[in-house]
Motif scaffolding. Structure first.
Motif, PDB file in Angstrom:
ATOM      1  N   ASP A 126       0.810  -1.226   0.000  1.00 24.40           N
ATOM      2  CA  ASP A 126       0.000   0.000   0.000  1.00 24.40           C
ATOM      3  C   ASP A 126       0.840   1.271   0.000  1.00 24.40           C
ATOM      4  OD1 ASP A 126      -2.245  -1.428  -0.077  1.00 24.40           O
ATOM      5  OD2 ASP A 126      -2.739  -1.254   2.069  1.00 24.40           O
ATOM      6  N   ASP A 127       2.111   1.196  -0.062  1.00 18.64           N
ATOM      7  CA  ASP A 127       2.954   2.396   0.002  1.00 18.64           C
ATOM      8  C   ASP A 127       2.621   3.375  -1.106  1.00 18.64           C
ATOM      9  OD1 ASP A 127       4.144   1.308   2.139  1.00 18.64           O
ATOM     10  OD2 ASP A 127       6.077   0.819   1.144  1.00 18.64           O
ATOM     11  N   ALA A 128       2.673   4.683  -0.776  1.00 22.73           N
ATOM     12  CA  ALA A 128       2.494   5.772  -1.737  1.00 22.73           C
ATOM     13  C   ALA A 128       1.109   5.799  -2.351  1.00 22.73           C
ATOM     14  CB  ALA A 128       3.544   5.727  -2.840  1.00 22.73           C
ATOM     15  N   LEU A 129       0.151   5.194  -1.658  1.00 21.37           N
ATOM     16  CA  LEU A 129      -1.221   5.287  -2.143  1.00 21.37           C
ATOM     17  C   LEU A 129      -1.990   6.278  -1.284  1.00 21.37           C
ATOM     18  CD1 LEU A 129      -2.198   1.618  -2.973  1.00 21.37           C
ATOM     19  CD2 LEU A 129      -1.968   3.534  -4.526  1.00 21.37           C
ATOM     20  N   MET A 130      -2.932   7.018  -1.872  1.00 21.54           N
ATOM     21  CA  MET A 130      -3.728   7.948  -1.097  1.00 21.54           C
ATOM     22  C   MET A 130      -5.118   7.367  -0.943  1.00 21.54           C
ATOM     23  SD  MET A 130      -4.082  11.961  -1.804  1.00 21.54           S
ATOM     24  CE  MET A 130      -5.365  11.812  -2.997  1.00 21.54           C
ATOM     25  N   SER A 131      -5.564   7.301   0.327  1.00 25.80           N
ATOM     26  CA  SER A 131      -6.890   6.715   0.536  1.00 25.80           C
ATOM     27  C   SER A 131      -7.961   7.753   0.240  1.00 25.80           C
ATOM     28  CB  SER A 131      -7.017   6.215   1.967  1.00 25.80           C
ATOM     29  OG  SER A 131      -7.058   7.330   2.821  1.00 25.80           O
ATOM     30  N   ILE A 132      -9.152   7.282  -0.072  1.00 26.84           N
ATOM     31  CA  ILE A 132     -10.298   8.172  -0.290  1.00 26.84           C
ATOM     32  C   ILE A 132     -10.625   8.934   0.985  1.00 26.84           C
ATOM     33  CG2 ILE A 132     -12.771   8.185  -0.837  1.00 26.84           C
ATOM     34  CD1 ILE A 132     -11.010   7.656  -3.227  1.00 26.84           C
ATOM     35  N   ASP A 133     -10.487   8.258   2.147  1.00 24.79           N
ATOM     36  CA  ASP A 133     -10.727   8.917   3.440  1.00 24.79           C
ATOM     37  C   ASP A 133      -9.848  10.151   3.598  1.00 24.79           C
ATOM     38  OD1 ASP A 133     -12.521   7.051   4.030  1.00 24.79           O
ATOM     39  OD2 ASP A 133     -11.486   6.213   5.799  1.00 24.79           O
ATOM     40  N   PHE A 134      -8.562   9.976   3.292  1.00 26.39           N
ATOM     41  CA  PHE A 134      -7.636  11.090   3.447  1.00 26.39           C
ATOM     42  C   PHE A 134      -8.014  12.243   2.520  1.00 26.39           C
ATOM     43  CE2 PHE A 134      -3.850  13.319   2.000  1.00 26.39           C
ATOM     44  CZ  PHE A 134      -3.436  13.856   3.201  1.00 26.39           C
ATOM     45  N   LEU A 135      -8.387  11.903   1.292  1.00 27.31           N
ATOM     46  CA  LEU A 135      -8.748  12.942   0.331  1.00 27.31           C
ATOM     47  C   LEU A 135      -9.958  13.734   0.825  1.00 27.31           C
ATOM     48  CD1 LEU A 135      -8.039  14.007  -2.512  1.00 27.31           C
ATOM     49  CD2 LEU A 135      -9.779  12.481  -3.403  1.00 27.31           C
ATOM     50  N   ALA A 136     -10.969  12.999   1.317  1.00 28.59           N
ATOM     51  CA  ALA A 136     -12.172  13.678   1.818  1.00 28.59           C
ATOM     52  C   ALA A 136     -11.817  14.560   3.009  1.00 28.59           C
ATOM     53  CB  ALA A 136     -13.215  12.629   2.202  1.00 28.59           C
TER      54      ALA A 136
END
Lengths: 169, 348
Positions: free
Chosen positions: B6-16
């Motif tokens: 999962d490294d360097a991935l942006m979660s939808i939660d973080f974006l929101a």
């Protein structure tokens, strides 16, 4: 991410942010900060009024008579001064009376050694010493020693200083 | 393709969450000026404006600039658009002594509907302050503006003196007056003339607080018991009233229009000079009368004479004569004393 301890989830985060923002806004909006520097405005209002009253009392009502203030001082009549001063100081346009108090002192030159002495001319009440008072002054030329003045009052013409402390009860 | 980790991935939660955080930041930043506005105390600001206004009113004589480029402090005799600043003091040397003519013009009720008129001439502020200005003495009271609000407002109180206008009363039932200005024992000629002389140099010589200022103060002349001057008559007939500029002989006199003064005959206001008088005649010249109809050098200090001409016939005549000097040293001219008053200015 090892575990979920001490994590703030998104929805709770939004809710908490709004609570904090609302609190800060309310607190800042309802508090008026009265800094020591602002107290000069109430002092200034008293000073302006006090100077006005002394100016009015020191202005002859026509070109041929002496002013009330001059007459009061030359006749050494603190009671008459107090009545006039108190009325002008406390009169409001709606007919009610304000609650300003005063203490008037006259500084004069002594006959014996030329030093300056003070005389309690008139006061509207007893001072406690804790009054937030302002000071206004007026100089007046007295042609000689008034009848009723203290025994050590210089008999020659002299300029006396009337000093009035004004405070709000 | 299967993910390795999962490294360097942006979660939808973080974006929101980050989007909402940024939005909140923008909203919060936008609130900051409003929050600071809430912090400054409105009362203290209003007190300052009230003080400033009271100083302009009490300590300043005001200012006008007329279309001819004339400037000065006698704004009370100028048109509305020529008034620059409305101070009420008699002169700049006499703070807290108000001129009654300025007071009357300032508190004129017809201006009441137009607060902008006052805002641009007394308050000098872009902020549309509401105000209440009251002047009260023992026998007079003037109000201007709205009633004070329930909430906070700034105010200041000033103690002042009000200077009133002078007036002359010639009572012919007084033997001394009759002897000096009439001769009822002798039959008069075809006309009788009587002069009231105003020596402007002399009138304007004392301090502004105690002078008679014919330029900007009302001048009242009362002639009472005129019937004592009649020669076997029942009335007098005033036919003409002229204003002369005595110290400039070449200058023409001019006839006074009756609409430029208030004329009272036997207590009743009259619109014409051709009138029969049985007892009393009162002439009131409003502030500004003596500058009107004047030549270009209008403010030269000089002597001005008001000439009354009466036509005489049997039964209708008067033996009035001579020149009455309108001067405060004459006991027939009364100068009212300065009257104490309270000025309150409230601003919100």
């Amino acid at each position: 991410m090892v575990d979920d301890s001490a994590q703030l989830y998104t929805m709770e985060g939004i809710a908490a942010a709004f609570v904090i923002l609302a609190t800060v806004y309310l607190v800042a909006g309802t508090t008026s900060i009265y800094t020591p520097g602002d107290s000069h405005i109430t002092d200034m209002q008293l000073e302006v009024l006090g100077n006005d009253v002394l100016l009015v009392m020191d202005t002859p009502v026509n070109g041929t008579v002496n002013s009330t203030l001059h007459t009061n001082l030359y006749e050494w009549n603190g009671t008459a001064f107090g009545e006039d001063f108190s009325r002008l100081l406390n009169e409001r346009v709606d007919g009610t009376s304000d609650s300003l108090s005063y203490n008037a002192t006259v500084s004069y030159r002594k006959e014996a050694d030329g030093s300056v002495a003070n005389y309690a001319f008139n006061t509207s009440g007893i001072q406690t010493g804790y009054e937030q008072a302002v000071r206004v002054t007026r100089l007046a030329t007295i042609p000689g020693k008034p009848t009723g003045a203290p025994a050590d009052f210089d008999t020659r013409e002299q300029v006396v200083m009337l000093e009035v402390l004004i405070w709000r009860d | 393709m299967a993910r390795i980790n999962d490294d360097a991935l942006m979660s939808i939660d973080f974006l929101a969450g980050f989007t909402i955080f940024l939005l909140s930041l923008i909203v919060a930043a936008g609130m900051v000026p409003g929050m600071l506005a809430g912090l400054q105390s409105a009362t203290i600001d209003y007190d300052g404006v009230a003080y400033r206004t009271s100083v302009i009113l009490a300590e300043d004589p005001g200012w006008f600039e007329d279309v001819n480029g004339g400037v000065g402090s006698r704004w009370e005799i100028k048109r509305d658009d020529e008034i620059q600043r409305m101070g009420l003091a008699v002169s700049k040397e006499t703070p807290n002594i108000f001129s009654i003519a300025k007071v009357a013009r300032f508190f004129n009720q017809t201006y009441r509907e137009n607060p902008a008129f006052y805002r641009s001439r007394v308050f000098f502020s872009d902020i549309p302050y509401s105000f209440n200005i009251t002047l009260k003495g023992d026998d007079f009271e003037y109000h201007l503006g709205d009633g004070t609000p329930e909430g906070e407002y700034g105010s200041i109180r000033r103690a002042v003196l009000v200077k009133n206008a002078s007036e002359a009363t010639l009572d012919f039932s007084n033997a001394a007056v009759l002897g000096a200005y009439a001769d009822p024992a002798t039959a008069p000629g075809a006309t009788s003339t009587f002069n009231v002389s105003l020596n402007f140099t002399e009138l304007l010589a004392p301090s502004p607080a105690y002078q008679v200022d014919p330029f900007s103060e009302r001048i009242t002349i009362r002639i009472e018991n005129l019937n004592k001057t009649f020669y076997n008559g029942a009335q007098a007939n005033l036919t003409n009233l002229k204003l002369y500029w005595r110290s400039n002989p070449g200058e023409p006199s001019f006839e006074i229009e009756t609409d430029s003064l208030h004329l009272y005959v036997d207590g009743v206001q009259n619109s014409t000079l051709l009138t029969n008088i049985t007892h009393n005649l009162t002439l009131i010249f409003d502030p500004g009368f003596f500058t009107r109809g004047a030549p270009d050098n209008k403010n030269v200090l000089t002597i001005r004479d008001l000439e009354f001409t009466f036509a005489n016939s049997p039964g209708t005549n008067t033996t009035i004569k001579n020149t009455f000097n309108y001067t405060p040293t004459d006991d027939k001219v009364t100068m009212p004393p300065l009257k104490p008053a309270v000025l309150e200015v409230a601003v919100w």
